[in-house]
Design a protein around this motif. Structure first.
Motif, PDB file in Angstrom:
ATOM      1  N   PHE A 139       0.848  -1.187   0.000  1.00  0.00           N
ATOM      2  CA  PHE A 139       0.000   0.000   0.000  1.00  0.00           C
ATOM      3  C   PHE A 139       0.888   1.244   0.000  1.00  0.00           C
ATOM      4  O   PHE A 139       1.726   1.428   0.897  1.00  0.00           O
ATOM      5  N   LEU A 140       0.696   2.106  -1.001  1.00  0.00           N
ATOM      6  CA  LEU A 140       1.473   3.333  -1.128  1.00  0.00           C
ATOM      7  C   LEU A 140       0.552   4.502  -1.438  1.00  0.00           C
ATOM      8  O   LEU A 140      -0.521   4.314  -2.028  1.00  0.00           O
ATOM      9  N   GLU A 141       0.994   5.685  -1.059  1.00  0.00           N
ATOM     10  CA  GLU A 141       0.268   6.889  -1.444  1.00  0.00           C
ATOM     11  C   GLU A 141       0.580   7.236  -2.903  1.00  0.00           C
ATOM     12  O   GLU A 141       1.664   6.967  -3.403  1.00  0.00           O
ATOM     13  N   ARG A 142      -0.385   7.853  -3.577  1.00  0.00           N
ATOM     14  CA  ARG A 142      -0.276   8.130  -5.000  1.00  0.00           C
ATOM     15  C   ARG A 142       0.969   8.961  -5.333  1.00  0.00           C
ATOM     16  O   ARG A 142       1.566   8.788  -6.394  1.00  0.00           O
ATOM     17  N   GLU A 143       1.393   9.818  -4.425  1.00  0.00           N
ATOM     18  CA  GLU A 143       2.520  10.707  -4.718  1.00  0.00           C
ATOM     19  C   GLU A 143       3.825   9.959  -4.934  1.00  0.00           C
ATOM     20  O   GLU A 143       4.778  10.496  -5.492  1.00  0.00           O
ATOM     21  N   PHE A 144       3.882   8.683  -4.527  1.00  0.00           N
ATOM     22  CA  PHE A 144       5.108   7.900  -4.698  1.00  0.00           C
ATOM     23  C   PHE A 144       5.061   6.980  -5.916  1.00  0.00           C
ATOM     24  O   PHE A 144       5.964   6.164  -6.105  1.00  0.00           O
ATOM     25  N   GLN A 145       4.035   7.114  -6.743  1.00  0.00           N
ATOM     26  CA  GLN A 145       3.902   6.224  -7.894  1.00  0.00           C
ATOM     27  C   GLN A 145       5.084   6.366  -8.853  1.00  0.00           C
ATOM     28  O   GLN A 145       5.564   5.382  -9.425  1.00  0.00           O
ATOM     29  N   ALA A 146       5.573   7.585  -9.036  1.00  0.00           N
ATOM     30  CA  ALA A 146       6.685   7.810  -9.963  1.00  0.00           C
ATOM     31  C   ALA A 146       7.978   7.168  -9.487  1.00  0.00           C
ATOM     32  O   ALA A 146       8.915   6.987 -10.289  1.00  0.00           O
ATOM     33  N   ASP A 147       8.066   6.800  -8.208  1.00  0.00           N
ATOM     34  CA  ASP A 147       9.287   6.206  -7.676  1.00  0.00           C
ATOM     35  C   ASP A 147       9.327   4.688  -7.834  1.00  0.00           C
ATOM     36  O   ASP A 147      10.333   4.064  -7.487  1.00  0.00           O
ATOM     37  N   VAL A 148       8.248   4.103  -8.332  1.00  0.00           N
ATOM     38  CA  VAL A 148       8.204   2.653  -8.568  1.00  0.00           C
ATOM     39  C   VAL A 148       8.304   2.428 -10.074  1.00  0.00           C
ATOM     40  O   VAL A 148       7.417   2.854 -10.824  1.00  0.00           O
ATOM     41  N   GLY A 174       9.726   0.657   2.036  1.00  0.00           N
ATOM     42  CA  GLY A 174       9.568  -0.058   0.781  1.00  0.00           C
ATOM     43  C   GLY A 174      10.663   0.341  -0.196  1.00  0.00           C
ATOM     44  O   GLY A 174      10.941   1.533  -0.366  1.00  0.00           O
ATOM     45  N   VAL A 175      11.304  -0.651  -0.826  1.00  0.00           N
ATOM     46  CA  VAL A 175      12.369  -0.405  -1.804  1.00  0.00           C
ATOM     47  C   VAL A 175      12.069  -1.228  -3.054  1.00  0.00           C
ATOM     48  O   VAL A 175      12.098  -2.468  -2.989  1.00  0.00           O
ATOM     49  N   PRO A 176      11.766  -0.604  -4.207  1.00  0.00           N
ATOM     50  CA  PRO A 176      11.507  -1.360  -5.438  1.00  0.00           C
ATOM     51  C   PRO A 176      12.747  -2.132  -5.889  1.00  0.00           C
ATOM     52  O   PRO A 176      13.875  -1.622  -5.840  1.00  0.00           O
ATOM     53  N   LEU A 177      12.531  -3.380  -6.335  1.00  0.00           N
ATOM     54  CA  LEU A 177      13.613  -4.242  -6.794  1.00  0.00           C
ATOM     55  C   LEU A 177      13.337  -4.727  -8.208  1.00  0.00           C
ATOM     56  O   LEU A 177      12.183  -4.907  -8.607  1.00  0.00           O
ATOM     57  N   THR A 178      14.408  -4.934  -8.949  1.00  0.00           N
ATOM     58  CA  THR A 178      14.318  -5.575 -10.256  1.00  0.00           C
ATOM     59  C   THR A 178      14.893  -6.984 -10.153  1.00  0.00           C
ATOM     60  O   THR A 178      15.486  -7.361  -9.130  1.00  0.00           O
ATOM     61  N   LYS A 179      14.735  -7.749 -11.186  1.00  0.00           N
ATOM     62  CA  LYS A 179      15.211  -9.127 -11.198  1.00  0.00           C
ATOM     63  C   LYS A 179      16.721  -9.181 -11.007  1.00  0.00           C
ATOM     64  O   LYS A 179      17.460  -8.366 -11.556  1.00  0.00           O
ATOM     65  N   GLY A 180      17.195 -10.151 -10.214  1.00  0.00           N
ATOM     66  CA  GLY A 180      18.625 -10.353 -10.056  1.00  0.00           C
ATOM     67  C   GLY A 180      19.047 -10.491  -8.609  1.00  0.00           C
ATOM     68  O   GLY A 180      18.221 -10.561  -7.689  1.00  0.00           O
ATOM     69  N   ASN A 181      20.348 -10.526  -8.382  1.00  0.00           N
ATOM     70  CA  ASN A 181      20.940 -10.580  -7.047  1.00  0.00           C
ATOM     71  C   ASN A 181      21.348  -9.169  -6.629  1.00  0.00           C
ATOM     72  O   ASN A 181      21.990  -8.452  -7.408  1.00  0.00           O
ATOM     73  N   HIS A 182      20.993  -8.805  -5.406  1.00  0.00           N
ATOM     74  CA  HIS A 182      21.224  -7.428  -4.958  1.00  0.00           C
ATOM     75  C   HIS A 182      21.870  -7.422  -3.575  1.00  0.00           C
ATOM     76  O   HIS A 182      21.575  -8.277  -2.726  1.00  0.00           O
ATOM     77  N   GLU A 183      22.724  -6.444  -3.375  1.00  0.00           N
ATOM     78  CA  GLU A 183      23.212  -6.134  -2.025  1.00  0.00           C
ATOM     79  C   GLU A 183      22.564  -4.824  -1.601  1.00  0.00           C
ATOM     80  O   GLU A 183      22.659  -3.820  -2.320  1.00  0.00           O
TER      81      GLU A 183
END
Length: 654
Positions: A560-569, A633-642
């Protein structure tokens, strides 16, 4: 010489008597909970343990999903006058040692002020010192105890600096001692009492005085500056920024504190009443012809006037500066007992001329009687289990805390009288808390968890009270265990109550389990990946969606996120099927994860959101989004991340 040695001898047994129940039984001695004890004792136990483990830290993860430690009133290296005892003494000895210092310091130096600054008799000095010691034995406000010491020592430094400027250097450690003893931002308004005392009471000031006073103020404020910065930096984001400021209520509280009847029982009001009667008797006797008495009354009136004017000022500017809604300016009256005691001591002088020794002795008998009432209350609380071994040394809770590792992180909740600070003393992270400042986003989340309305008051005591708790939100907040106290039948009749009391005396010295622990099997992990974002146009809509949630597993499907953060995903819908999260490091100020994910998603960390946390994804700084109002909340893409999280407020110096 007798005048120096005799008070030292007198005030030690007086102090030991006033704090007797806090040390006489060792670890089984009474320990105070609620207010001062409920906040500071657990925080100091954990802060001291964390210091030896992690060094100085800024984040306190043990209450309300995490709060800023310096905004709570801690200083550089997490030190203040109170918690330094917890660094070097066993925890059960630390609070009695602190009380010993507070009560003795306040009583003895109030005596010295009465004798040497006000010119009162020995009896008047003892009345002032012992009566203030009685108050400090109940409330234990350390900066109130330090105020008489500062006034007395500052005068000595001022006098001796006439002979040698080197004596003036003592003003620096004195300022540091005073600054370390304050607990609230309001304490430093007491800095203005020093020049007021010299002008109105002692009536002596010169250039040397103002130079020394300037050095004192600068030193105290420099030491306290990071804490002030932390409180004002976190203030606009805190729960206090939304507290309603009702002028009538706050002026009423000021009046109550001025009369010392706010939140007091009739027995607690006995001593302020005695002081007030003493002031009236002194007024009748001296009729404003005693300059010292007039100076103390003038200081008394200045404190009262400042409290009223500051509350009116806050009310007028609260719409422009929202943080003023949360500042309780009535705390400017906290030093009031010092001047109550000093002004009341003039009654002894009034009764000594003509000599009325029986009345003077009767005043001291009343002080002794007053000291008995808190002890009766404390005995009753001790019988109900308010002692260190039960509250902070319980083996059941110690075993529960032993389950906490970086690979098995969880929170706990306490119901009814098992308050969150008690649990946090074991190093358990709690979903609730009782703190000075915590994020207002978490306040909204906690209101939804309690089943309350968005605008309902939660305040600083965010406890799991009520019968409408939202289980899915408890799970989202990583609350794995709920701790409550087992109910015991209440005795009826005198003989049954007497037998119960005798049994409790025995049970208080035996290891026993009065806690019931319930495991939440639907709990969500501290770190997980949610599949897709779900946006809400207004925080109120998000709040109601949380409040109406009934299935915790749904939170894994949608963040659940507020609309103002849509551009950050960077994606509209996540598509991951598998995610593996490894916790490499977990400390108050640092978290490091390795994450393997086979598609897009949002990493959720159920720690309380603060704008001062930073995240680095594969070495590149990203933005932390306020997920579910209160978490990360931190958006992630496919792969291995540190992924590395770091708490870096603007006032971080080490």
């Amino acid at each position: 010489m007798l005048l120096v040695k005799k008070p030292l001898v007198v005030f030690l047994p007086v102090t030991l008597w006033l704090i007797l129940e806090y040390f006489i039984l060792g670890p089984y001695s009474y320990v105070r909970i609620f207010d001062v004890g409920n906040i500071h004792i657990p925080q100091n136990i954990v802060a001291a343990a964390d210091f030896w483990r992690w060094g100085a830290t800024y984040w306190y993860p043990y209450s309300l999903g995490g709060i800023d430690l310096m905004a709570e009133g801690y200083r550089a290296l997490n030190l203040n006058y109170m918690n330094v005892f917890y660094y070097f003494l066993p925890a059960w000895m630390a609070y009695p040692a602190f009380l010993l210092g507070v009560v003795w310091t306040g009583g003895y130096f109030t005596y010295r002020l009465a004798r040497e600054h006000l010119g009162l008799s020995e009896a008047g000095g003892y009345f002032a010192g012992v009566s203030l010691a009685c108050v400090l034995g109940v409330w234990a406000l350390c900066f109130v105890a330090l105020l008489p010491l500062v006034l007395f020592a500052f005068d000595k430094i001022h006098e001796k600096s006439r002979r040698s400027l080197w004596h003036g250097l003592w003003v620096f450690p004195l300022a540091l001692l005073f600054a370390s003893g304050s607990q609230f931002v309001f304490d430093h308004m007491a800095l203005l009492i020093i020049p007021a005392w010299f002008i109105l009471v002692l009536r002596k000031w010169d250039r040397r005085f103002w130079l020394l006073y300037g050095l004192f103020v600068v030193t105290a404020l420099l030491y306290y500056f990071p804490t002030l910065w932390a409180q004002f930096a976190n203030g606009p984001y805190s729960h206090r920024a939304d507290d309603p400021m009702t002028l009538g209520y706050h002026l009423g509280v000021v009046t109550g504190m001025l009369l010392m009847i706010h939140d007091q029982t009739p027995a607690h009001m006995a001593l302020p009443l005695l002081w007030t009667l003493g002031i009236v008797a002194a007024l009748w006797k001296f009729r404003f012809h005693n300059g010292k008495f007039n100076g103390v009354l003038a200081l008394f009136c200045l404190l009262a006037g400042a409290a009223y004017l500051l509350n009116i000022f806050a009310f007028l500017v609260q719409d422009k500066i929202a943080f003023f809604r949360g500042i309780h300016f009535h705390y400017t009256l906290l030093p009031l007992p010092v001047f109550y005691a000093l002004a009341g001591a003039f009654a002894v002088e009034a009764l000594r001329a003509p000599p009325r020794p029986l009345l003077v002795r009767f005043l001291f008998v009343l002080l002794f009687v007053f000291s008995l009432y808190p002890k009766a209350l404390n005995l009753n609380r001790w019988l109900h289990g308010d002692h260190y071994a039960h509250l902070y040394g319980n083996p059941v809770l110690q075993r529960l805390a032993g389950q906490m590792t970086k690979d098995n992180l969880f929170r706990v909740g306490g119901t009814h009288w098992i308050t969150p600070p008690i649990l946090s003393a074991y190093g358990l992270e709690t979903v609730g808390g009782y703190v000075h400042l915590y994020p207002k986003r978490y306040k909204l989340f906690f209101s939804a968890l309690l089943g309350r309305g968005e605008g309902d008051w939660v305040g600083s005591r965010a406890h799991l009270w009520g019968d409408r708790l939202n289980g899915s939100l408890l799970s989202l907040a990583n609350t794995k265990f709920i701790v409550s106290e087992r109910e015991t039948p209440k005795p009826e009749g005198f003989s049954a109550k007497l037998q119960w009391a005798l049994n409790r005396v025995v049970h208080n010295f035996e290891p026993h389990d009065r806690y019931a622990i319930v495991e939440n099997r639907d709990v969500l992990p501290r770190f997980f990946v949610a599949r897709s974002p779900k946006y809400f146009d207004a925080p109120e809509d998000l709040f109601h969606a949380l409040k109406n949630a009934t299935d915790a597993s749904l939170f894994k499907e949608a963040v659940f996120l507020e609309r103002e953060f849509q551009a950050d995903v960077p994606f509209h819908q996540g598509n991951f099927q598998f995610a593996n999260i490894q916790v490499e490091e977990y400390s108050p100020d640092r978290i490091r994860l390795t994450v393997e994910v086979d598609g897009e998603g949002v990493l959720i960390v159920s720690n309380s959101y603060s704008p001062f946390w930073r995240v680095f994804l594969d070495g590149v700084e990203r933005k932390i989004l306020p997920a579910y109002l209160a978490f990360w909340g931190v958006p992630l893409t496919k792969g291995n991340h540190e992924i590395r999280f770091s708490y870096e407020p603007p006032y971080r110096f080490f």
